[in-house]
Design a protein around this motif. Structure first.
Motif, PDB file in Angstrom:
ATOM      1  N   ARG A   1      18.422 -13.096   7.234  1.00  0.00           N
ATOM      2  CA  ARG A   1      18.333 -12.723   5.812  1.00  0.00           C
ATOM      3  C   ARG A   1      19.644 -12.090   5.339  1.00  0.00           C
ATOM      4  O   ARG A   1      20.119 -12.367   4.238  1.00  0.00           O
TER       5      ARG A   1
ATOM      6  N   TYR B   1       7.014 -12.246  14.241  1.00  0.00           N
ATOM      7  CA  TYR B   1       5.834 -11.449  13.901  1.00  0.00           C
ATOM      8  C   TYR B   1       6.113  -9.993  14.233  1.00  0.00           C
ATOM      9  O   TYR B   1       7.058  -9.660  14.947  1.00  0.00           O
TER      10      TYR B   1
ATOM     11  N   GLU C   1      -2.212 -13.874  11.516  1.00  0.00           N
ATOM     12  CA  GLU C   1      -1.504 -14.280  10.288  1.00  0.00           C
ATOM     13  C   GLU C   1      -0.903 -13.066   9.588  1.00  0.00           C
ATOM     14  O   GLU C   1       0.175 -13.130   9.029  1.00  0.00           O
ATOM     15  N   GLU C   2      -1.657 -11.969   9.631  1.00  0.00           N
ATOM     16  CA  GLU C   2      -1.162 -10.772   8.945  1.00  0.00           C
ATOM     17  C   GLU C   2       0.066 -10.180   9.621  1.00  0.00           C
ATOM     18  O   GLU C   2       0.767  -9.363   9.022  1.00  0.00           O
TER      19      GLU C   2
ATOM     20  N   GLY D   1       7.692 -13.271   8.215  1.00  0.00           N
ATOM     21  CA  GLY D   1       8.305 -14.160   7.224  1.00  0.00           C
ATOM     22  C   GLY D   1       7.509 -14.201   5.932  1.00  0.00           C
ATOM     23  O   GLY D   1       6.308 -13.945   5.923  1.00  0.00           O
ATOM     24  N   THR D   2       8.191 -14.506   4.848  1.00  0.00           N
ATOM     25  CA  THR D   2       7.526 -14.670   3.556  1.00  0.00           C
ATOM     26  C   THR D   2       7.957 -16.007   2.971  1.00  0.00           C
ATOM     27  O   THR D   2       8.845 -16.666   3.506  1.00  0.00           O
ATOM     28  N   GLU D   3       7.336 -16.354   1.861  1.00  0.00           N
ATOM     29  CA  GLU D   3       7.711 -17.613   1.207  1.00  0.00           C
ATOM     30  C   GLU D   3       9.187 -17.617   0.830  1.00  0.00           C
ATOM     31  O   GLU D   3       9.845 -18.649   0.878  1.00  0.00           O
TER      32      GLU D   3
ATOM     33  N   ASP E   1      11.571 -16.679   2.388  1.00  0.00           N
ATOM     34  CA  ASP E   1      12.444 -17.051   3.502  1.00  0.00           C
ATOM     35  C   ASP E   1      12.691 -18.555   3.580  1.00  0.00           C
ATOM     36  O   ASP E   1      13.659 -18.991   4.206  1.00  0.00           O
TER      37      ASP E   1
ATOM     38  N   HIS F   1       1.105  -3.018   2.599  1.00  0.00           N
ATOM     39  CA  HIS F   1       1.329  -3.383   3.995  1.00  0.00           C
ATOM     40  C   HIS F   1       0.267  -2.749   4.889  1.00  0.00           C
ATOM     41  O   HIS F   1      -0.492  -3.419   5.548  1.00  0.00           O
TER      42      HIS F   1
ATOM     43  N   PRO G   1      10.583  -6.798   4.099  1.00  0.00           N
ATOM     44  CA  PRO G   1       9.484  -6.529   5.013  1.00  0.00           C
ATOM     45  C   PRO G   1       9.286  -5.034   5.204  1.00  0.00           C
ATOM     46  O   PRO G   1      10.213  -4.282   4.989  1.00  0.00           O
TER      47      PRO G   1
ATOM     48  N   LYS H   1       4.549  -7.804   1.962  1.00  0.00           N
ATOM     49  CA  LYS H   1       4.729  -9.150   1.445  1.00  0.00           C
ATOM     50  C   LYS H   1       4.107  -9.309   0.064  1.00  0.00           C
ATOM     51  O   LYS H   1       4.444 -10.216  -0.657  1.00  0.00           O
ATOM     52  N   ARG H   2       3.170  -8.413  -0.252  1.00  0.00           N
ATOM     53  CA  ARG H   2       2.485  -8.519  -1.540  1.00  0.00           C
ATOM     54  C   ARG H   2       2.924  -7.382  -2.462  1.00  0.00           C
ATOM     55  O   ARG H   2       3.192  -6.274  -1.990  1.00  0.00           O
TER      56      ARG H   2
END
Ligand SMILES: Cc1cc2nc3c(=O)[nH]c(=O)nc-3n(C[C@H](O)[C@H](O)[C@H](O)COP(=O)(O)OP(=O)(O)OC[C@H]3O[C@@H](n4cnc5c(N)ncnc54)[C@H](O)[C@@H]3O)c2cc1C
Lengths: 413, 120
Positions: A19, A41, A58-59, A63-65, A67, B57, B91, B94-95
């Motif tokens: 990043r 992760y 998943e949580e 990474g995020t969109e 990325d 988070h 990070p 994410k939301r």
């Protein structure tokens, strides 16, 4: 001119480096090499919410969109086996190679085990998603879990195992747990959490051997005591993943040696995160920090070192100023432990607010009347104030403001 | 559809404190009335901002966080949120957090919170 960068190690520090490369305008090829099959992760939940079944895999994804726009070349599932600096190449175990003008070393660390412990059923270490999944299966009502090592990860696992209904004993070879990071007084104060929550803590007695084959049935201590166990978790620290660098010419001494701006002795090679032992002017030592926040923040400086060739943060980069004060946290039995600063072994510690007996307090470490570090137990607001104050002292005074080196800034604390 | 969405929303106005009780650089956590998530209200160099208090988070109070300019850093894991937009800047979050409208009248800070009604 750098046209390609290989980032070896695809976890927190590796992703942060990728990043940072794009953030700082690098538009060449960026290859992320990772031996795990997973996208990056987050590890802290592996001993906490994920281990308890309260968070899903998943949580944990880092990474995020956003990325997707970084346009990274992922090479997952095969470890790097050699760094060939003169040929500007990284060799992979699957026979592949990645050529790169510059390399970011971010291979982290792996859980240490005790000699003779590995390979027996029911014996666990905790570093990866697979480790956590395997351990999770063992934590249920009726289980008898022995945790070897009362460090942060061991203590967190003990707390999670207890919450999952297991009977838990923690064994620590040292007389006082957490004395290394927190000093004896505060180590004792934090370790008291175990007894509060019905977890037995045995200190000052090393483990001698494991009993039971093919599965462990008990742990025998040096004093002859036997602790029945359906599962054993070894939490005795981590070792940097640096074996693959042998013969590369990069200097390794308990981690890849770097200067305060994360440059190694090889030009075009930087190292960050848990695999790096970086120079701290504040202590005059090379320190492998092994903290999440450091792995997240160091890559920004390291990438600047790679791209600009210069050391230190750019003016106005407030993120760097904060990184001048190392920070970590732990969560045990629903209690939040936070620590920031550079504690020296001789520092005095006093309770600034609250009371250790209430498991809610703030303690300040001092050297020659100046604060060097702060510990908060369930005191997030006051802790944040102190952490800020420590960082501000560091950046506002001393010779560092001109040179802009965060590490030098920390030295005046 | 659009209409029914506006119909299922209603506003709750939460009284926070007097303006002079929240000097620049300070933050306060406010428990909302039933159905309203706890709020965090900040004075960022004279601008008052309100967001949901709980970090997206992990469970931590953003009112306990580190305020710098228009950004608050979660006290626990250093997730940063823009107070104006609620967007995370990196990070581990994410939301975004929800942002809320701030109203100041007679020196009193109030926050208008949109609440989804239970009946759909
Ligand atoms: C269970 C657990 C709980 C934790 N809790 C906390 C906490 O509460 N607070 C805190 O501050 N810190 C905590 N940490 C520490 C924190 O997670 C680490 O500091 C952080 O993960 C370091 O990131 P990293 O990217 O440097 O290394 P890592 O996360 O170790 O990642 C390194 C990656 O490189 C890969 N790799 C290794 N060798 C090679 C190779 N030769 N080729 C390719 N890839 C390779 C590894 O498999 C791994 O995927 C915890 C760690 C663990 C394990």
């Amino acid at each position: 001119m750098i046209r390609s960068v290989a980032v070896v190690g695809a976890s927190l520090a590796g992703l942060a480096a990728a990043r940072a490369l794009r953030d700082q305008g690098f538009d060449g090829r960026v290859t992320l090499v990772g031996d795990e099959p997973h996208r990056p992760y987050d590890r802290p939940p592996l001993s906490k919410d994920f281990l308890l079944g309260r968070a899903s895999a998943e949580e944990l994804a880092l990474g995020t969109e956003a990325d997707d726009a970084l346009d990274l070349d992922w090479r997952l599932g095969s470890p790097a086996t050699a760094l060939l600096p003169h040929e500007r190449r990284v060799r992979l175990a699957d026979g592949g190679e990645v050529s790169a003008d510059s390399v970011v070393l971010a291979t982290g660390a792996r859980a240490r085990n005790l000699p003779g412990f590995a390979g027996r059923g029911g014996v666990h270490t905790l570093r990866t998603l697979e480790d956590a999944r395997a351990l999770r299966e063992e934590l249920r009502p009726g289980a008898r879990v022995v945790v070897v090592g009362a460090g942060f990860i061991g203590s967190e696992v003990a707390s999670t195992a207890k919450a999952a209904g297991a009977e838990v004993t923690v064994v620590e070879a040292l007389p006082v747990p957490l004395a290394g990071p927190l000093g004896p007084t505060m180590g004792t104060a934090c370790a008291a959490l175990h007894a509060d929550h019905g977890v037995r803590l045995i200190c000052g007695v090393p483990v001698r051997e494991l009993l039971g084959q093919p599965r462990v049935t008990a742990v025998r201590l040096a004093d002859g005591q036997e602790l029945p166990a359906t599962a054993v978790v070894v939490g005795v620290g981590a070792e940097p993943n640096v074996g693959w660098l042998a013969g590369s010419g990069v200097t390794v001494d308990d981690g890849v040696r770097t200067d305060a701006a994360y440059a190694t002795n090889l030009p075009g090679v930087v190292a960050v995160g848990d695999c790096a032992a970086s120079y701290r002017a504040s202590t005059g030592r090379y320190v492998r920090t092994e903290h999440w926040t450091d792995a997240l923040e160091a890559p920004r400086t390291a990438v600047r070192t790679l791209l600009g060739g210069g050391a230190g943060p750019a003016a106005g980069d407030d993120g760097r100023r904060r990184a001048a004060v190392p920070y970590f946290w732990s969560e045990q039995y629903g209690v939040r432990i936070q620590f920031a600063g550079h504690r020296g072994a001789e520092d005095e510690v006093r309770v600034e607010a609250g009371d250790p007996a209430d498991r809610s307090f703030l303690a300040v470490y001092e050297r020659e009347g100046r604060a060097t570090a702060v510990l908060g137990v369930n005191r997030p607001k006051e802790f944040t104030r102190w952490r800020r104050a420590l960082a501000t002292t560091g950046s506002d005074s001393g010779p560092a403001s001109g040179s802009g080196s965060g590490e030098q800034a920390a030295a005046v604390l | 559809m659009e209409q029914s969405e506006t119909l299922t929303r209603s506003d709750v106005v939460v009284q926070v404190c007097h303006l002079n009780e929240l000097p620049p650089g300070e933050s306060i956590r406010v428990e909302g009335p039933g159905g309203v998530e706890p709020l965090a209200v900040f004075n960022a160099d004279g601008e008052i901002h309100a967001i949901d208090d709980t970090c997206t988070h992990q469970d931590a109070s953003l009112a306990d966080g580190w305020l710098e300019g228009c950004t608050v850093e979660c006290p626990l894991h250093a997730a940063c949120f823009d107070l104006r937009t609620g967007m995370p800047s990196g990070p581990p979050a994410k939301r975004p957090v929800r942002t809320h409208q701030v109203e100041i009248a007679d020196g009193v800070i109030r926050v208008r919170v949109a609440v989804a009604a239970v009946t759909a």
